[in-house]
Design a protein around this motif. Structure first.
Motif, PDB file in Angstrom:
ATOM      1  N   PRO A 180       0.803  -1.227   0.000  1.00 56.78           N
ATOM      2  CA  PRO A 180       0.000   0.000   0.000  1.00 56.78           C
ATOM      3  C   PRO A 180       0.838   1.281   0.000  1.00 56.78           C
ATOM      4  CG  PRO A 180      -0.127  -1.136   2.127  1.00 56.78           C
ATOM      5  CD  PRO A 180       0.566  -2.055   1.178  1.00 56.78           C
ATOM      6  N   LEU A 181       2.053   1.191   0.490  1.00 59.23           N
ATOM      7  CA  LEU A 181       2.870   2.401   0.575  1.00 59.23           C
ATOM      8  C   LEU A 181       3.672   2.629  -0.709  1.00 59.23           C
ATOM      9  CD1 LEU A 181       3.070   4.398   2.869  1.00 59.23           C
ATOM     10  CD2 LEU A 181       5.036   3.157   3.764  1.00 59.23           C
ATOM     11  N   THR A 182       4.206   1.567  -1.275  1.00 57.91           N
ATOM     12  CA  THR A 182       5.103   1.736  -2.428  1.00 57.91           C
ATOM     13  C   THR A 182       4.400   1.455  -3.759  1.00 57.91           C
ATOM     14  OG1 THR A 182       5.838  -0.576  -2.403  1.00 57.91           O
ATOM     15  CG2 THR A 182       7.064   0.982  -1.025  1.00 57.91           C
ATOM     16  N   THR A 208      16.466   1.290   5.418  1.00 57.88           N
ATOM     17  CA  THR A 208      15.616   0.450   4.546  1.00 57.88           C
ATOM     18  C   THR A 208      14.167   0.221   5.000  1.00 57.88           C
ATOM     19  OG1 THR A 208      16.151  -1.800   5.342  1.00 57.88           O
ATOM     20  CG2 THR A 208      17.677  -0.827   3.754  1.00 57.88           C
ATOM     21  N   LEU A 209      13.754   0.735   6.145  1.00 58.82           N
ATOM     22  CA  LEU A 209      12.345   0.579   6.538  1.00 58.82           C
ATOM     23  C   LEU A 209      11.567   1.857   6.206  1.00 58.82           C
ATOM     24  CD1 LEU A 209      13.317  -1.955   7.977  1.00 58.82           C
ATOM     25  CD2 LEU A 209      11.851  -1.359   9.885  1.00 58.82           C
ATOM     26  N   ILE A 210      10.618   1.724   5.271  1.00 55.79           N
ATOM     27  CA  ILE A 210       9.796   2.869   4.873  1.00 55.79           C
ATOM     28  C   ILE A 210       8.481   2.787   5.640  1.00 55.79           C
ATOM     29  CG2 ILE A 210       8.688   4.031   2.925  1.00 55.79           C
ATOM     30  CD1 ILE A 210      10.626   2.539   1.079  1.00 55.79           C
ATOM     31  N   HIS A 211       8.093   3.898   6.281  1.00 58.15           N
ATOM     32  CA  HIS A 211       6.858   3.881   7.051  1.00 58.15           C
ATOM     33  C   HIS A 211       5.933   5.005   6.603  1.00 58.15           C
ATOM     34  CE1 HIS A 211       9.574   6.564   9.267  1.00 58.15           C
ATOM     35  NE2 HIS A 211       8.486   7.202   9.632  1.00 58.15           N
ATOM     36  N   CYS A 212       4.647   4.900   6.987  1.00 55.90           N
ATOM     37  CA  CYS A 212       3.652   5.854   6.458  1.00 55.90           C
ATOM     38  C   CYS A 212       3.674   7.184   7.211  1.00 55.90           C
ATOM     39  CB  CYS A 212       2.256   5.238   6.486  1.00 55.90           C
ATOM     40  SG  CYS A 212       1.461   5.236   8.124  1.00 55.90           S
ATOM     41  N   CYS A 260       3.105   4.519  13.812  1.00 59.75           N
ATOM     42  CA  CYS A 260       4.036   5.583  13.416  1.00 59.75           C
ATOM     43  C   CYS A 260       3.932   6.766  14.380  1.00 59.75           C
ATOM     44  CB  CYS A 260       3.749   6.043  11.990  1.00 59.75           C
ATOM     45  SG  CYS A 260       4.398   4.908  10.740  1.00 59.75           S
ATOM     46  N   ARG A 261       2.708   7.108  14.799  1.00 54.00           N
ATOM     47  CA  ARG A 261       2.547   8.247  15.720  1.00 54.00           C
ATOM     48  C   ARG A 261       3.201   7.965  17.071  1.00 54.00           C
ATOM     49  NH1 ARG A 261      -2.804   8.190  13.930  1.00 54.00           N
ATOM     50  NH2 ARG A 261      -3.539   7.705  16.024  1.00 54.00           N
ATOM     51  N   ARG A 262       3.349   6.695  17.414  1.00 56.68           N
ATOM     52  CA  ARG A 262       4.041   6.317  18.656  1.00 56.68           C
ATOM     53  C   ARG A 262       5.524   6.051  18.407  1.00 56.68           C
ATOM     54  NH1 ARG A 262      -0.307   4.900  22.113  1.00 56.68           N
ATOM     55  NH2 ARG A 262       0.996   3.869  23.651  1.00 56.68           N
TER      56      ARG A 262
END
Ligand SMILES: [Zn+2]
Ligand SMILES: [Zn+2]
Length: 356
Positions: A59-61, A97-101, A107-109
């Motif tokens: 969903p992200l990439t 190397t870790l892509i996050h939204c 992510c907010r935490r």
């Protein structure tokens, strides 16, 4: 460009692949100097798809197989996208190397490695077994002076070991047992001492790996084939067991063994991605209040940043972990198949996409 592309189980092809597009906002394009072959790459080769999306895009990439593998790499910035600060053409860097939204609950935490849309370069988007790769700069780190790109590749596996010790709460005077002396186990050994452990015992079946563990300062190196590991660790710890057990062996047997090595209230960290059920008797774990802790990957500005600094100050010995250097066209024969055929004589095999 030339790239090693995963098409399916036992089907990795070195072929011409389109260059990455010009870097998007906040990204740089990296010319890859070296990329390490990881156990995860091997598992995708043997048992995949495990992480690689094949039915629907990440969903992200927006990417799915065929996919360029490779998530441990270092190289030089050759193009800078809009809005990038702190990175310029010619900088030598390694990405986490870790892509996050950046938006979900995790992510907010700042538990970004638990991101609901998590994407790993080299698994959910194209990675470092290629001449070029794009990466967001928030996850990129400059290699400190004196750290070569070859050593820089080890930042990724070292950050896995940093996180395992962080979650174990390894501290001054702890007696630590490390199961398995592959790349991750040997980095666990080194980082356990850096975290304050007074003694680190290493269990490893292979003699040459035991030798490396000894050279890296292991207090005692044991072969589980020669001694009863539970008994041996008890004897070494005054009958109590280890304060911390780091499981980097990755088999059903080593995972089942790990809690048995711990003292009462000991912390057991599992950091291999073993994909089979393991029968464990939980009765003694409950009575002894054993903490079983999963440790997954790393967080860029905590574990990865620490690993880069430890490499930069030479407090992690990375060179002895590098056992092979090959060109990209040899990645299947001299990389993946070599690791399968000669596990004992190999630790980290580095691949250069710039050769030939
Ligand atoms: Zn890896
Ligand atoms: Zn997220």
């Amino acid at each position: 460009m030339k790239a090693a592309v995963w098409y399916g189980r036992r089907d990795i092809r070195v072929e011409e692949f389109p260059d990455p597009p010009p870097p998007a906002r906040g990204e740089v394009k990296i010319q890859v100097a070296w990329c390490g072959v990881c156990g995860t790459d091997l598992e995708e080769y043997l048992y995949g798809p495990l992480y690689i999306p094949v039915d629907e895009p990440n969903p992200l990439t927006g990417r799915m197989a065929p996919m360029i593998l490779g998530h441990e790499f270092a190289g030089t910035v050759v193009e800078v996208g809009p809005g990038v600060e702190g990175f310029k053409i010619g900088d030598v860097i390694t990405p986490d190397t870790l892509i996050h939204c950046g938006e979900c609950y995790w992510c907010r935490r700042h538990q970004v490695h638990q991101c609901e849309k998590l994407a790993i370069l080299g698994l959910m988007t194209d990675g470092g077994f290629a001449e070029y790769v794009n990466a967001p700069t928030y996850m990129c780190f400059h290699l400190p002076p004196g750290v070569s790109p070859e050593v820089g590749v080890l930042a990724e596996p070292a950050s896995v070991a940093v996180r395992a010790n962080r979650l174990a709460g390894t501290s001054f005077g702890d007696r630590v047992a490390v199961i398995g002396a592959g790349t991750i186990g040997l980095l666990c050994l080194q980082t356990a001492f850096l975290a304050g452990a007074s003694e680190v015992y290493v269990l490893e079946v292979d003699a040459s790996r035991r030798e490396v563990a000894s050279q890296m300062g292991a207090t005692r190196v044991l072969s589980p084939q020669d001694v009863d590991p539970v008994q041996a660790i008890k004897e070494l710890t005054g009958g109590r067991g280890a304060d911390v057990v780091l499981e980097a062996g990755g088999t059903s047997d080593t995972i089942a063994l790990a809690p048995q090595l711990a003292c009462k209230r000991g912390r057991v960290v599992l950091l291999t991605l073993h994909n089979e059920p393991v029968p464990i008797n939980f009765f003694p774990l409950v009575c002894d209040e054993i903490h079983i802790i999963g440790s997954f990957s790393h967080i860029y500005d905590e574990d990865f940043a620490a690993a880069v600094k430890l490499l930069g100050s030479a407090r992690i010995a990375a060179e002895p972990l590098i056992t092979g250097r090959i060109g990209l066209e040899d990645i299947v024969e001299k990389g993946l198949e070599e690791l399968l055929a000669n596990k004992a004589s190999n630790l980290k095999i580095l691949v250069s996409p710039q050769d030939g």
